[in-house]
Design an enzyme around this catalytic site. Sequence first.
Site, PDB file in Angstrom:
ATOM      1  N   LYS A  71       0.847  -1.199   0.000  1.00 23.38           N
ATOM      2  CA  LYS A  71       0.000   0.000   0.000  1.00 23.38           C
ATOM      3  C   LYS A  71       0.880   1.246   0.000  1.00 23.38           C
ATOM      4  CE  LYS A  71      -4.448   0.253   2.286  1.00 23.38           C
ATOM      5  NZ  LYS A  71      -5.129   0.118   3.578  1.00 23.38           N
TER       6      LYS A  71
HETATM    7  O1  G3P Z   1      -9.457   0.887   4.558  1.00 27.25           O
HETATM    8  C1  G3P Z   1      -9.165   2.160   5.060  1.00 27.25           C
HETATM    9  C2  G3P Z   1      -9.738   2.267   6.413  1.00 27.25           C
HETATM   10  O2  G3P Z   1      -9.032   1.471   7.325  1.00 27.25           O
HETATM   11  C3  G3P Z   1      -9.922   3.638   6.918  1.00 27.25           C
HETATM   12  O3  G3P Z   1     -11.108   3.573   7.598  1.00 27.25           O
HETATM   13  O4  G3P Z   1     -12.871   4.271   9.131  1.00 27.25           O
HETATM   14  O5  G3P Z   1     -10.493   4.975   9.537  1.00 27.25           O
HETATM   15  O6  G3P Z   1     -11.795   5.953   7.674  1.00 27.25           O
HETATM   16  P1  G3P Z   1     -11.574   4.772   8.538  1.00 27.25           P
END
Ligand code: G3P
Length: 271
Positions: free
Chosen positions: A101
């Site tokens: 990534k």
């Molecule tokens: O896949 C990306 C994710 O882990 C981010 O999620 O909920 O932190 O925006 P969030």
Amino acid sequence: MGKVLMKIFIDSADLSEIKQAYEWGIADGITTNPSLMKKAVNKCKLDGEDINLKGYIKEILLISKDTPVSLEVTETTAQRMIEEGRKLYEMFKEFGNVNIKIPINPSFEENNLTHFDGIKAIKKLSEENIPINCTLIFTPEQALLAAKAGAAFVSPFAGRVDDNLRKRSGMNFNKTDYFPMEGISKNDNGIVSGIDLVKQCVQILRQYNLKTEVLAASLRNTRQVREAALIRADIATLPFDVIRNMLKHSQTFEGMKKFTADVVEEYKNLL
Ligand code: G3P
């Protein structure tokens, strides 16, 4: 029309969650990031476990049985991301289907000089046949450049787009609240919701028959998963709780209660 049903990845670095999702037979891959790794490492420490991160990641890869697993770089310049990406890939490739990534842009602010370092790293590592998941995508044009540089996956962050739109319109909200796909405001740079961002990425990349897959990320509730499938995202990466919640419905519970209460002896004696 695509014939492959949207793939479900689990967005977690927690071994017990990952094991469970694979035992249920519905996980097609895993995405991690530094924050998810930190959460998993802290949980192990709290449980009194002495964590060996290399061994821990190997365990994740063994559970994944050759489905794609994203490991994120932590460096913030092209050269260092390239070196780190190569090392991570080499270290773990024999244990599974690792992809690296890379953020679309590793800068912290406008004045930084590293705005193109993500793209440079994606290009270089993709040329070396290291599959790249380009992360922190917030516009279709970022996805376009990542695909052009050779990324195998692009990850638009739907939930964080919704957070931003709600914040800008002064709304109070909880992280898992549903956000309307059609949007709430006019001041939105043509991206009316997180799911709309995913939709635009899908449209652009499909239009040009690119191989890059759109991985809808930062999804926080089940309705967003439905919408990601309706707009034909290739993949949705989901927190464990969202996967669990996808099967629950109060009327399913009621129906089960009634059906099990109605089973007659004759029916049981059939078997
Ligand atoms: O896949 C990306 C994710 O882990 C981010 O999620 O909920 O932190 O925006 P969030």
